[in-house]
Design a protein around this motif. Structure first.
Motif, PDB file in Angstrom:
ATOM      1  N   THR A  57       0.854  -1.183   0.000  1.00 35.67           N
ATOM      2  CA  THR A  57       0.000   0.000   0.000  1.00 35.67           C
ATOM      3  C   THR A  57       0.888   1.231   0.000  1.00 35.67           C
ATOM      4  O   THR A  57       1.695   1.431   0.904  1.00 35.67           O
ATOM      5  CB  THR A  57      -0.920   0.032   1.234  1.00 35.67           C
ATOM      6  N   ALA A  58       0.744   2.049  -1.047  1.00 36.18           N
ATOM      7  CA  ALA A  58       1.507   3.290  -1.163  1.00 36.18           C
ATOM      8  C   ALA A  58       0.582   4.473  -0.914  1.00 36.18           C
ATOM      9  O   ALA A  58      -0.484   4.572  -1.516  1.00 36.18           O
ATOM     10  CB  ALA A  58       2.130   3.401  -2.548  1.00 36.18           C
ATOM     11  N   ILE A  64      -3.767   6.937  -2.606  1.00 37.13           N
ATOM     12  CA  ILE A  64      -3.539   5.563  -2.201  1.00 37.13           C
ATOM     13  C   ILE A  64      -3.457   4.647  -3.419  1.00 37.13           C
ATOM     14  O   ILE A  64      -4.320   4.691  -4.309  1.00 37.13           O
ATOM     15  CB  ILE A  64      -4.664   5.060  -1.266  1.00 37.13           C
ATOM     16  N   ILE A  65      -2.423   3.812  -3.445  1.00 33.41           N
ATOM     17  CA  ILE A  65      -2.270   2.780  -4.473  1.00 33.41           C
ATOM     18  C   ILE A  65      -2.012   1.457  -3.768  1.00 33.41           C
ATOM     19  O   ILE A  65      -1.098   1.355  -2.939  1.00 33.41           O
ATOM     20  CB  ILE A  65      -1.105   3.093  -5.431  1.00 33.41           C
ATOM     21  N   SER A  85      -2.927  -7.479  -9.121  1.00 32.76           N
ATOM     22  CA  SER A  85      -3.987  -6.479  -9.186  1.00 32.76           C
ATOM     23  C   SER A  85      -3.444  -5.117  -8.816  1.00 32.76           C
ATOM     24  O   SER A  85      -2.426  -4.995  -8.124  1.00 32.76           O
ATOM     25  CB  SER A  85      -5.149  -6.845  -8.260  1.00 32.76           C
ATOM     26  N   TYR A  86      -4.134  -4.074  -9.284  1.00 35.11           N
ATOM     27  CA  TYR A  86      -3.754  -2.689  -9.029  1.00 35.11           C
ATOM     28  C   TYR A  86      -5.010  -1.950  -8.606  1.00 35.11           C
ATOM     29  O   TYR A  86      -5.951  -1.807  -9.393  1.00 35.11           O
ATOM     30  CB  TYR A  86      -3.155  -2.083 -10.299  1.00 35.11           C
ATOM     31  N   ASN A  87      -5.031  -1.552  -7.330  1.00 35.65           N
ATOM     32  CA  ASN A  87      -6.230  -0.929  -6.752  1.00 35.65           C
ATOM     33  C   ASN A  87      -7.478  -1.781  -6.975  1.00 35.65           C
ATOM     34  O   ASN A  87      -8.552  -1.276  -7.314  1.00 35.65           O
ATOM     35  CB  ASN A  87      -6.432   0.481  -7.317  1.00 35.65           C
ATOM     36  N   GLY A  88      -7.313  -3.081  -6.778  1.00 32.59           N
ATOM     37  CA  GLY A  88      -8.446  -4.000  -6.841  1.00 32.59           C
ATOM     38  C   GLY A  88      -8.881  -4.395  -8.232  1.00 32.59           C
ATOM     39  O   GLY A  88      -9.858  -5.139  -8.390  1.00 32.59           O
ATOM     40  N   LYS A  89      -8.164  -3.937  -9.259  1.00 32.25           N
ATOM     41  CA  LYS A  89      -8.542  -4.251 -10.636  1.00 32.25           C
ATOM     42  C   LYS A  89      -7.386  -4.940 -11.357  1.00 32.25           C
ATOM     43  O   LYS A  89      -6.255  -4.922 -10.887  1.00 32.25           O
ATOM     44  CB  LYS A  89      -8.925  -2.968 -11.385  1.00 32.25           C
TER      45      LYS A  89
END
Length: 231
Positions: A57-58, A64-65, A85-89
């Motif tokens: 988590t950045a 937020i990423i 995944s990237y932010n849930g996608k």
């Protein structure tokens, strides 16, 4: 996170060769297994022994990423880190490309050694032995020169006779691309795998004040490791 601490040479690799070293003497006094620590401390296991999952988590100036990833040592070089995944996608091609650039680096590019003269005992009480160390700047590749500005502290629990955590802080302003950093701290928490007798990273947390476009912004990275499996 892994791309900011990299594969650090194991912290007792130098001290273990000096029989009169005060740090080594203290480890022996309290029955800390110096050889095991020398083999196990550092970042997550990327030497080919284990696969694992990583959630990072950045938080960069409140943006937020969240990345979900895994490390698979059975894959060929350059493909071992996999972004899930990237932010849930599902990640885009651009996000995958950047992730690979950050993570899939050659081993010889990210090795560092400890300055043999930097070893000292910061504190020694009933609960913990705390050991200081610094990196040898001559062993650092250009991309990782900032490590010369970092001081490390290893916390060894006298009751469990195990490494609990390592803290890193900068001793002067430094540059961690793409950031100019005034204040930097990294805390690495470890778990001890009783079955395999190795330390494994459980969590890493980075906090820093970074200068971007002439402004100082807070940056935080939290990395959580799980599902270690021996290959």
């Amino acid at each position: 996170m892994k791309k900011l601490i990299f594969c650090i040479t194991l912290f007792l690799s130098v001290a273990a060769t000096a029989q009169d070293n005060a740090v080594l003497d203290k480890l022996k006094e309290f029955n800390f297994p110096a050889e095991l620590l020398a083999k196990s401390i550092g970042g997550a296991d990327t030497d080919g022994d284990h696969s694992f999952n990583l959630t990072t988590t950045a938080d960069i100036d409140a943006e937020i990423i969240v990345e979900e990833a895994k490390y698979d040592p059975t894959q060929k070089k350059g493909e071992q880190w996999i972004l899930l995944s990237y932010n849930g996608k599902d990640p885009s091609k651009k996000e995958i490309k950047q992730f690979k650039k950050d993570h899939n680096m050659k081993e010889e590019e990210i090795k560092a050694k400890i300055d043999d003269s930097s070893w000292d005992i910061e504190s020694d009480n009933n609960d913990y032995l705390v050991v200081n160390f610094r990196y040898d700047s001559s062993t650092l590749k250009w991309r990782y020169k900032y490590l010369a500005d970092i001081k490390g502290k290893a916390f060894l629990n006298k009751t469990t006779k195990q490494l609990e955590k390592v803290e890193y802080v900068n001793v002067k302003p430094t540059k961690i691309k793409p950031f100019n950093v005034d204040k930097y701290s990294l805390v690495v928490d470890y778990i001890f795998n009783e079955t395999e007798k190795v330390y494994q990273v459980e969590k890493e947390e980075i906090n820093m004040n970074a200068k971007m476009l002439g402004q100082t912004v807070p940056v935080k990275f939290t990395s959580e490791y799980s599902n270690y499996k021996k290959i």
